[in-house]
Design an enzyme around this catalytic site. Structure first.
Site, PDB file in Angstrom:
ATOM      1  N   LYS A   1     -10.653  -4.726  -3.293  1.00 46.93           N
ATOM      2  CA  LYS A   1     -11.260  -3.422  -3.525  1.00 46.93           C
ATOM      3  C   LYS A   1     -10.256  -2.457  -4.140  1.00 46.93           C
ATOM      4  O   LYS A   1     -10.581  -1.680  -5.018  1.00 46.93           O
ATOM      5  CB  LYS A   1     -11.775  -2.850  -2.192  1.00 46.93           C
ATOM      6  CG  LYS A   1     -12.969  -3.611  -1.635  1.00 46.93           C
ATOM      7  CD  LYS A   1     -13.345  -3.171  -0.220  1.00 46.93           C
ATOM      8  CE  LYS A   1     -12.927  -4.185   0.807  1.00 46.93           C
ATOM      9  NZ  LYS A   1     -13.663  -4.165   2.081  1.00 46.93           N
TER      10      LYS A   1
ATOM     11  N   LYS B   1       0.838  -1.207   0.000  1.00 48.81           N
ATOM     12  CA  LYS B   1       0.000   0.000   0.000  1.00 48.81           C
ATOM     13  C   LYS B   1       0.870   1.253   0.000  1.00 48.81           C
ATOM     14  O   LYS B   1       0.582   2.216  -0.710  1.00 48.81           O
ATOM     15  CB  LYS B   1      -0.947   0.003   1.204  1.00 48.81           C
ATOM     16  CG  LYS B   1      -2.089  -1.000   1.032  1.00 48.81           C
ATOM     17  CD  LYS B   1      -3.060  -0.964   2.184  1.00 48.81           C
ATOM     18  CE  LYS B   1      -4.170  -2.002   1.982  1.00 48.81           C
ATOM     19  NZ  LYS B   1      -4.898  -2.281   3.225  1.00 48.81           N
TER      20      LYS B   1
ATOM     21  N   LYS C   1      -5.367 -11.150  -6.774  1.00 47.26           N
ATOM     22  CA  LYS C   1      -6.380 -11.501  -5.779  1.00 47.26           C
ATOM     23  C   LYS C   1      -7.536 -10.505  -5.876  1.00 47.26           C
ATOM     24  O   LYS C   1      -7.303  -9.321  -6.135  1.00 47.26           O
ATOM     25  CB  LYS C   1      -5.715 -11.393  -4.396  1.00 47.26           C
ATOM     26  CG  LYS C   1      -6.604 -11.714  -3.227  1.00 47.26           C
ATOM     27  CD  LYS C   1      -5.989 -11.194  -1.934  1.00 47.26           C
ATOM     28  CE  LYS C   1      -6.210  -9.690  -1.805  1.00 47.26           C
ATOM     29  NZ  LYS C   1      -5.872  -9.144  -0.482  1.00 47.26           N
TER      30      LYS C   1
HETATM   31  P1  TYM Z   1     -10.705  -6.638   4.506  1.00 47.62           P
HETATM   32  O1  TYM Z   1     -11.747  -5.636   4.831  1.00 47.62           O
HETATM   33  O2  TYM Z   1      -9.745  -6.342   3.421  1.00 47.62           O
HETATM   34  O3  TYM Z   1     -11.377  -8.022   4.143  1.00 47.62           O
HETATM   35  C1  TYM Z   1     -12.327  -8.655   4.998  1.00 47.62           C
HETATM   36  C2  TYM Z   1     -12.098 -10.162   4.986  1.00 47.62           C
HETATM   37  O4  TYM Z   1     -12.197 -10.671   3.659  1.00 47.62           O
HETATM   38  C3  TYM Z   1     -11.037 -11.448   3.359  1.00 47.62           C
HETATM   39  N1  TYM Z   1     -10.725 -11.312   1.934  1.00 47.62           N
HETATM   40  C4  TYM Z   1     -10.534 -12.341   1.096  1.00 47.62           C
HETATM   41  N2  TYM Z   1     -10.568 -13.673   1.294  1.00 47.62           N
HETATM   42  C5  TYM Z   1     -10.328 -14.468   0.217  1.00 47.62           C
HETATM   43  N3  TYM Z   1     -10.067 -13.977  -1.021  1.00 47.62           N
HETATM   44  C6  TYM Z   1     -10.020 -12.657  -1.262  1.00 47.62           C
HETATM   45  N4  TYM Z   1      -9.767 -12.202  -2.497  1.00 47.62           N
HETATM   46  C7  TYM Z   1     -10.252 -11.773  -0.173  1.00 47.62           C
HETATM   47  N5  TYM Z   1     -10.276 -10.416  -0.037  1.00 47.62           N
HETATM   48  C8  TYM Z   1     -10.560 -10.163   1.251  1.00 47.62           C
HETATM   49  C9  TYM Z   1      -9.947 -10.851   4.220  1.00 47.62           C
HETATM   50  O5  TYM Z   1      -8.878 -11.759   4.409  1.00 47.62           O
HETATM   51  C10 TYM Z   1     -10.692 -10.539   5.494  1.00 47.62           C
HETATM   52  O6  TYM Z   1     -10.787 -11.691   6.304  1.00 47.62           O
HETATM   53  N6  TYM Z   1      -7.305  -5.996   8.146  1.00 47.62           N
HETATM   54  C11 TYM Z   1      -8.574  -6.610   7.803  1.00 47.62           C
HETATM   55  C12 TYM Z   1      -9.722  -6.149   8.688  1.00 47.62           C
HETATM   56  C13 TYM Z   1      -9.511  -6.324  10.161  1.00 47.62           C
HETATM   57  C14 TYM Z   1      -9.511  -7.559  10.869  1.00 47.62           C
HETATM   58  C15 TYM Z   1      -9.334  -7.197  12.245  1.00 47.62           C
HETATM   59  C16 TYM Z   1      -9.641  -8.888  10.500  1.00 47.62           C
HETATM   60  C17 TYM Z   1      -9.334  -5.341  11.072  1.00 47.62           C
HETATM   61  N7  TYM Z   1      -9.221  -5.854  12.315  1.00 47.62           N
HETATM   62  C18 TYM Z   1      -9.256  -8.173  13.231  1.00 47.62           C
HETATM   63  C19 TYM Z   1      -9.568  -9.868  11.511  1.00 47.62           C
HETATM   64  C20 TYM Z   1      -9.389  -9.503  12.844  1.00 47.62           C
HETATM   65  C21 TYM Z   1      -8.933  -6.259   6.377  1.00 47.62           C
HETATM   66  O7  TYM Z   1      -8.459  -5.293   5.831  1.00 47.62           O
HETATM   67  O8  TYM Z   1      -9.908  -7.040   5.840  1.00 47.62           O
END
Ligand code: TYM
Length: 338
Positions: free
Chosen positions: A196, A113, A193
């Site tokens: 967003k 990022k 992958k």
């Molecule tokens: P975020 O908002 O990017 O995504 C939410 C969840 O979706 C999963 N994910 C995917 N899984 C499989 N294939 C994909 N292409 C894909 N894109 C997204 C992510 O792995 C995630 O589980 N940092 C985290 C948010 C967060 C969080 C936490 C997660 C903040 N605090 C505490 C777990 C525990 C994030 O940006 O997820």
């Protein structure tokens, strides 16, 4: 497994990568664990990147709505908005003092990022510390996420270990839990992958004709140029999506052999995929429309979730304040003489 925590950023539409990689698993865990399954819309994470303040509240609400529409039952689990439980940022500050900067600059998501933008806020670097606070504030031992989050969960374990060593046993060392069928959903571009930030997503609430347009123009096995060329399903993005959405016997007995012997064309195969996808997404979209007509159901659910989350978070934060040696309100640090 005693308690589960996970979060999702309200930084755009919720896509099938989120749904398959995380949310489906959340729903299943919620059915087993009830109020020990805790999920947050993590708005303080979303502001670590460029965003529009005029849209943040709406996106946060929409993310909650989409999760409920997808099948996460807020009466059964705890669903809330991160910024409404201020202990998240408070614990994050404590953890920043116990986390080497080098551990943070090594995170691949940070490096990716940071490389893509000219302004790199310190929040982007601290992001995984806030994530560790999210998880440990509830003393969660299991974190259902997609593969892209594994490094952050490993760091969370290190933060817990370091805190426990310095201040006494307080936090569990949580384990990530992947959805083994879809740990890393590829984007509709067939390259990166689904994400967003790349813009290669299919939204779970996207209009069916927009979804069809994306499927229609998606890449397939590059070796299959003419309709009569035999294909290799495992090289094809559409096949991979079939494994997520179509019944296994249909994939095994129709899609795979018919692709290999050029019995079906790519457009026909995409149409079958579209039908399978809409069988799953259609009811979600109907529930979302119902919730849009009754938004109080979402706001009431989030308010109940906030109270339930705070009831767990507040005593854990108080335990931390005491363990790290802060002067508590009204307390005296020594006993009166004599
Ligand atoms: P975020 O908002 O990017 O995504 C939410 C969840 O979706 C999963 N994910 C995917 N899984 C499989 N294939 C994909 N292409 C894909 N894109 C997204 C992510 O792995 C995630 O589980 N940092 C985290 C948010 C967060 C969080 C936490 C997660 C903040 N605090 C505490 C777990 C525990 C994030 O940006 O997820």
């Amino acid at each position: 497994m005693k308690r589960v925590f996970s979060g999702i950023q309200p930084s755009g539409e919720i896509h099938i990568g989120n749904y398959l990689g995380a949310i489906k698993n959340w729903i299943a865990l919620g059915e087993r664990l009830g109020k020990d399954a805790i999920f947050a819309i993590v708005d303080y994470h979303a502001i670590t990147q460029a965003y529009d303040p005029a849209l943040l509240a709406r996106r946060t609400f929409e993310a909650a709505l989409a999760n409920i529409a997808a099948g996460l039952d807020p009466e059964r689990v705890i669903l809330f908005v991160q910024s409404q439980v201020p202990e998240h940022t408070e614990l994050a500050w404590v953890f920043t003092t116990q986390t080497p900067v080098g551990d943070l600059t090594r995170m691949t998501q940070y490096k990716d990022k940071a490389a893509r933008q000219s302004f790199v806020g310190a929040g982007l670097l601290m992001y995984p510390v806030l994530q560790a606070a999210d998880i440990l504030l509830y003393k969660a031992d299991t974190v259902p996420v997609g593969e892209d989050q594994l490094q952050h969960i490993e760091l969370t374990r290190e933060i817990a270990r370091r805190f426990n060593a310095r201040f006494g046993a307080t936090f569990p060392e949580p384990q990530a839990q992947l959805n083994k069928d879809a740990p890393r959903v590829p984007g509709i571009d067939g390259k990166a992958k689904m994400s967003k930030s790349v813009g290669n997503t299919i939204g779970i609430l996207e209009a069916p004709d927009a979804i069809w347009e994306k499927l229609r123009t998606a890449p397939t096995d590059p070796a299959r140029v003419r309709r009569s060329d035999p294909g290799e399903p495992t090289r094809c993005l559409i096949w991979r999506y079939h494994t997520y959405f179509s019944p296994a016997p249909l994939v095994r007995e129709v899609i795979e052999p018919e692709c290999r012997r050029a019995g079906i064309g790519c457009v026909e195969c995409k149409r079958m995929l579209f039908d399978s996808m809409m069988k799953e997404l259609g009811p979600i979209q109907e529930r979302a429309a119902e919730l849009r007509a009754r938004p109080e159901r979402v706001s009431e659910a989030l308010e109940a979730g906030r109270e339930q989350a705070a009831a767990i978070a507040e005593p854990v934060m108080e335990e931390v304040r005491e363990k790290i040696g802060l002067l508590r309100p009204g307390a005296r640090p020594w006993k009166p003489a004599g």
